[in-house]
Design a protein around this motif. Structure first.
Motif, PDB file in Angstrom:
ATOM      1  N   GLN A 131       5.887  69.885  12.963  1.00 22.96           N
ATOM      2  CA  GLN A 131       6.586  68.610  12.857  1.00 22.96           C
ATOM      3  C   GLN A 131       7.095  68.223  14.235  1.00 22.96           C
ATOM      4  N   ALA A 132       7.035  66.920  14.552  1.00 28.93           N
ATOM      5  CA  ALA A 132       7.530  66.434  15.836  1.00 28.93           C
ATOM      6  C   ALA A 132       9.052  66.353  15.865  1.00 28.93           C
ATOM      7  N   THR A 133       9.669  66.165  14.681  1.00 34.05           N
ATOM      8  CA  THR A 133      11.130  66.054  14.602  1.00 34.05           C
ATOM      9  C   THR A 133      11.623  66.837  13.388  1.00 34.05           C
ATOM     10  N   PRO A 134      12.902  67.160  13.362  1.00 33.14           N
ATOM     11  CA  PRO A 134      13.469  67.832  12.194  1.00 33.14           C
ATOM     12  C   PRO A 134      13.987  66.844  11.137  1.00 33.14           C
ATOM     13  N   VAL A 135      13.712  65.529  11.295  1.00 33.12           N
ATOM     14  CA  VAL A 135      14.244  64.495  10.406  1.00 33.12           C
ATOM     15  C   VAL A 135      13.626  64.596   9.012  1.00 33.12           C
ATOM     16  N   THR A 136      14.472  64.546   7.990  1.00 30.27           N
ATOM     17  CA  THR A 136      14.019  64.417   6.606  1.00 30.27           C
ATOM     18  C   THR A 136      14.375  62.993   6.181  1.00 30.27           C
ATOM     19  N   VAL A 137      13.354  62.218   5.811  1.00 34.20           N
ATOM     20  CA  VAL A 137      13.534  60.795   5.543  1.00 34.20           C
ATOM     21  C   VAL A 137      13.905  60.536   4.092  1.00 34.20           C
ATOM     22  N   ASP A 138      14.885  59.657   3.905  1.00 33.60           N
ATOM     23  CA  ASP A 138      15.265  59.184   2.578  1.00 33.60           C
ATOM     24  C   ASP A 138      14.494  57.914   2.236  1.00 33.60           C
ATOM     25  N   HIS A 139      14.423  56.961   3.176  1.00 28.85           N
ATOM     26  CA  HIS A 139      13.685  55.721   2.954  1.00 28.85           C
ATOM     27  C   HIS A 139      13.443  55.028   4.290  1.00 28.85           C
ATOM     28  N   GLY A 140      12.587  54.023   4.244  1.00 32.72           N
ATOM     29  CA  GLY A 140      12.290  53.239   5.429  1.00 32.72           C
ATOM     30  C   GLY A 140      12.446  51.769   5.137  1.00 32.72           C
ATOM     31  N   GLU A 141      12.787  51.010   6.187  1.00 36.23           N
ATOM     32  CA  GLU A 141      12.927  49.565   6.052  1.00 36.23           C
ATOM     33  C   GLU A 141      12.592  48.941   7.399  1.00 36.23           C
ATOM     34  N   GLY A 142      11.563  48.080   7.409  1.00 36.39           N
ATOM     35  CA  GLY A 142      11.149  47.467   8.664  1.00 36.39           C
ATOM     36  C   GLY A 142      10.700  48.531   9.643  1.00 36.39           C
ATOM     37  N   CYS A 143      11.258  48.520  10.843  1.00 35.25           N
ATOM     38  CA  CYS A 143      10.875  49.498  11.864  1.00 35.25           C
ATOM     39  C   CYS A 143      11.806  50.709  11.885  1.00 35.25           C
ATOM     40  N   TYR A 144      12.650  50.841  10.864  1.00 33.60           N
ATOM     41  CA  TYR A 144      13.603  51.945  10.824  1.00 33.60           C
ATOM     42  C   TYR A 144      13.323  52.918   9.690  1.00 33.60           C
ATOM     43  N   LEU A 145      13.650  54.176   9.955  1.00 31.23           N
ATOM     44  CA  LEU A 145      13.677  55.224   8.944  1.00 31.23           C
ATOM     45  C   LEU A 145      15.136  55.617   8.762  1.00 31.23           C
ATOM     46  N   TYR A 146      15.498  55.962   7.547  1.00 31.70           N
ATOM     47  CA  TYR A 146      16.859  56.404   7.260  1.00 31.70           C
ATOM     48  C   TYR A 146      16.786  57.829   6.747  1.00 31.70           C
ATOM     49  N   GLY A 147      17.463  58.715   7.455  1.00 28.81           N
ATOM     50  CA  GLY A 147      17.437  60.131   7.112  1.00 28.81           C
ATOM     51  C   GLY A 147      18.341  60.466   5.945  1.00 28.81           C
ATOM     52  N   THR A 148      18.092  61.613   5.350  1.00 31.57           N
ATOM     53  CA  THR A 148      18.945  62.075   4.255  1.00 31.57           C
ATOM     54  C   THR A 148      20.360  62.356   4.751  1.00 31.57           C
ATOM     55  N   ASP A 149      20.500  62.452   6.077  1.00 35.09           N
ATOM     56  CA  ASP A 149      21.826  62.649   6.669  1.00 35.09           C
ATOM     57  C   ASP A 149      22.567  61.331   6.884  1.00 35.09           C
TER      58      ASP A 149
END
Length: 118
Positions: free
Chosen positions: A10-28
């Motif tokens: 994995q390139a990042t440790p981010v766990t994604v909750d959802h995305g909107e437009g050009c953004y991802l929102y992490g579970t954090d």
């Protein structure tokens, strides 16, 4: 918690909750600018309302209609639309690029002869 294979880096440790437009929102709860959104999401970004609505309409009527088994209106409409905008002979180029047919020495779609493989 089950873990994925360590071979799947994995390139990042981010766990994604959802995305909107050009953004991802992490579970954090953090917001991240998704520089790779164009690769798998297209230029509309994550969850564009028009794309979401089109997907809902399609999934509400048919999720998967295998073209070798059944015909369906979206496929037939797509073929008609592509036929009206693609140049004649396009099938030779697409089949050559996906390797569906054995290589034959003939001109490509622009009338030039392809390089002979060595």
């Amino acid at each position: 918690m089950t873990r994925l294979s360590p071979l799947l880096a994995q390139a990042t440790p981010v766990t994604v909750d959802h995305g909107e437009g050009c953004y991802l929102y992490g579970t954090d709860g953090r917001r991240y600018l998704d520089f790779t959104a164009g690769i798998g999401v297209t230029s509309t970004g994550h969850c564009h309302p028009h794309v979401v609505e089109a997907a809902r309409r399609q999934v509400g009527s048919l999720i998967h209609g295998q073209y070798t088994t059944v015909m369906h209106r979206p496929m037939l409409e797509l073929v008609d639309r592509l036929g009206s905008v693609l140049p004649r002979g396009s099938t030779r180029c697409s089949s050559r690029t996906r390797g569906a047919r054995p290589w034959r020495h003939r001109s490509d779609c622009r009338g030039r002869r392809p390089a002979v493989p060595t």
